[in-house]
Design a protein around this motif. Structure first.
Motif, PDB file in Angstrom:
ATOM      1  N   LEU A  83       0.487  -1.316  -0.428  1.00  0.00           N
ATOM      2  CA  LEU A  83       0.146  -0.415  -0.460  1.00  0.00           C
ATOM      3  C   LEU A  83       1.102   1.184   0.019  1.00  0.00           C
ATOM      4  N   CYS A  90      -5.700  -2.886  -4.934  1.00  0.00           N
ATOM      5  CA  CYS A  90      -4.011  -1.574  -4.261  1.00  0.00           C
ATOM      6  C   CYS A  90      -2.915  -2.212  -5.852  1.00  0.00           C
ATOM      7  N   GLU A 127      -7.339   2.244  -3.968  1.00  0.00           N
ATOM      8  CA  GLU A 127      -5.814   2.561  -4.332  1.00  0.00           C
ATOM      9  C   GLU A 127      -4.624   2.188  -5.504  1.00  0.00           C
ATOM     10  N   CYS A 164      -6.100   3.360   5.337  1.00  0.00           N
ATOM     11  CA  CYS A 164      -4.407   3.377   4.037  1.00  0.00           C
ATOM     12  C   CYS A 164      -3.477   4.330   5.076  1.00  0.00           C
TER      13      CYS A 164
END
Length: 359
Positions: A95, A220, A293, A359
């Motif tokens: 991430l 992600c 993401e 996040c």
């Protein structure tokens, strides 16, 4: 990772313990062993540098090489405190790398390098730290964006929650590229590159409170290659933003306010997977506000919209790309959604966040 000396990588003086101790942040041999064995051994694989090369307190770049790639430097920083650390489709390390690359990319820049600073809680299992470091290295290596410097701090038990990461990125903006949140014009088309809300839903699902039948994976992913393809196909692209905290709603509201325009979107055109739609209905959430993401919002001139969509759909990270609305002159500063029932509603920004620590 800011080792106390610049001596090359070597075998640790002693085996690393199973958990992080305060000594690992003290600047001595315990800290050096941790940095070299966990971080340097992983991050050296992301750059053109041997793991045995001397460690310095900074990364150094050839200014001539940077200048040859563009006329401006892009610079960003972000912190990551996600809970849980590991989730379907990613982890805090992946991430951090993807989030920072994306913040650089949506400015039209080519990411060049990343830094990584970690705050570790006393008692954190070293094996968890290894997994995170390896994940960061694998993600950075696959993206072609090296991790070149960093720092490590250790705090007492209870002073942080396991592991926090701060990453900084630099990139180069090619001459002639002008992309910004205040550049939208009436008539422009609003695009997204795929299904919305997956990351926010994946994080809440990973916390184990819902016991869903279908696992929802985070989206992600690093978007810099996708952005490069988009800019080539639609050189007049006005604005790009990755829809992270606050989701698509936050991006569109910032766009409307900064550009002094209105934005109209269509609920029927919003790409949301059935599992996420059902998840939102059960919990009273709105996918427009869920974090992503690996998704961006692009605003392009109408005459470039078809080429932009085709380019996005030809890329693995844009196969589900769609146009969700238009920029309009009416109701400047407002985002209005045409509902599936034929009505309208204002899409405001949230005061806080629907979900904490995504996040």
């Amino acid at each position: 990772m800011n080792a106390p000396t610049s001596a090359p990588l070597r075998a640790p003086r002693r085996a690393l313990p199973q958990t992080i101790t305060l000594a690992h942040g003290g600047g001595g041999t315990a800290m050096r062993d941790l940095i070299e064995v966990v971080f340097v051994s992983a991050f050296a694989t992301t750059r053109d540098q041997d793991a045995a090369a001397p460690l310095e307190d900074q990364a150094r770049f050839d200014l001539a090489a940077l200048a040859a790639s563009g006329d401006r430097l892009a610079f960003t920083t972000d912190s990551f405190v996600v809970d849980p650390l590991f989730f379907p489709g990613g982890d805090i390390g992946k991430l951090a790398v993807c989030g920072t690359i994306n913040d650089i990319a949506v400015g039209g820049a080519r990411p060049v390098a990343l830094s990584c600073a970690m705050i570790l809680e006393e008692g954190l299992p070293v094996e968890i730290l290894r997994r995170v470091a390896v994940s960061m290295a694998e993600t950075a290596r696959a993206a072609g964006v090296p991790i070149v410097t960093g720092d490590t701090k250790v705090v007492a038990r209870g002073a942080c929650d396991k592991l926090f990461i701060t990453t900084t990125g630099i990139g180069v903006v090619r001459t002639g590229i002008e992309i910004g949140i205040g550049r939208a014009r009436p008539g422009d088309v609003v695009l997204v590159n795929g299904l919305l809300g997956d990351h926010g839903a994946a994080i809440l699902d990973a916390r184990g409170d819902l016991h869903l039948d279908h696992t929802i994976e985070s989206d992600c992913a690093p978007l810099h290659d996708l952005v490069a393809v988009l800019i080539t196909a639609a050189p007049g692209v006005r604005s790009l933003r990755d829809a992270t905290r606050g989701g698509v709603s936050a991006v569109l509201n910032e766009l409307a306010e900064a550009s002094g325009v209105g934005v109209r979107i269509r609920e029927l055109d919003l790409p949301v997977r059935p599992e996420v739609h059902g998840f939102c209905e059960i919990l009273g959430l709105d996918p427009l506000y869920l974090a992503n993401e690996g998704k961006l919002v692009a605003v392009v001139p109408a005459d470039e919209a078809a080429a932009a969509l085709a380019a996005l759909r030809a890329h693995p990270l844009g196969r589900e790309a769609v146009a969700i609305g238009e920029v309009v002159a009416t109701r400047p500063g407002r985002v209005v959604m045409e509902t599936r029932f034929g009505g309208e509603r204002i899409v405001d920004m949230l005061v806080g966040d629907q979900l904490p620590r995504i996040c």
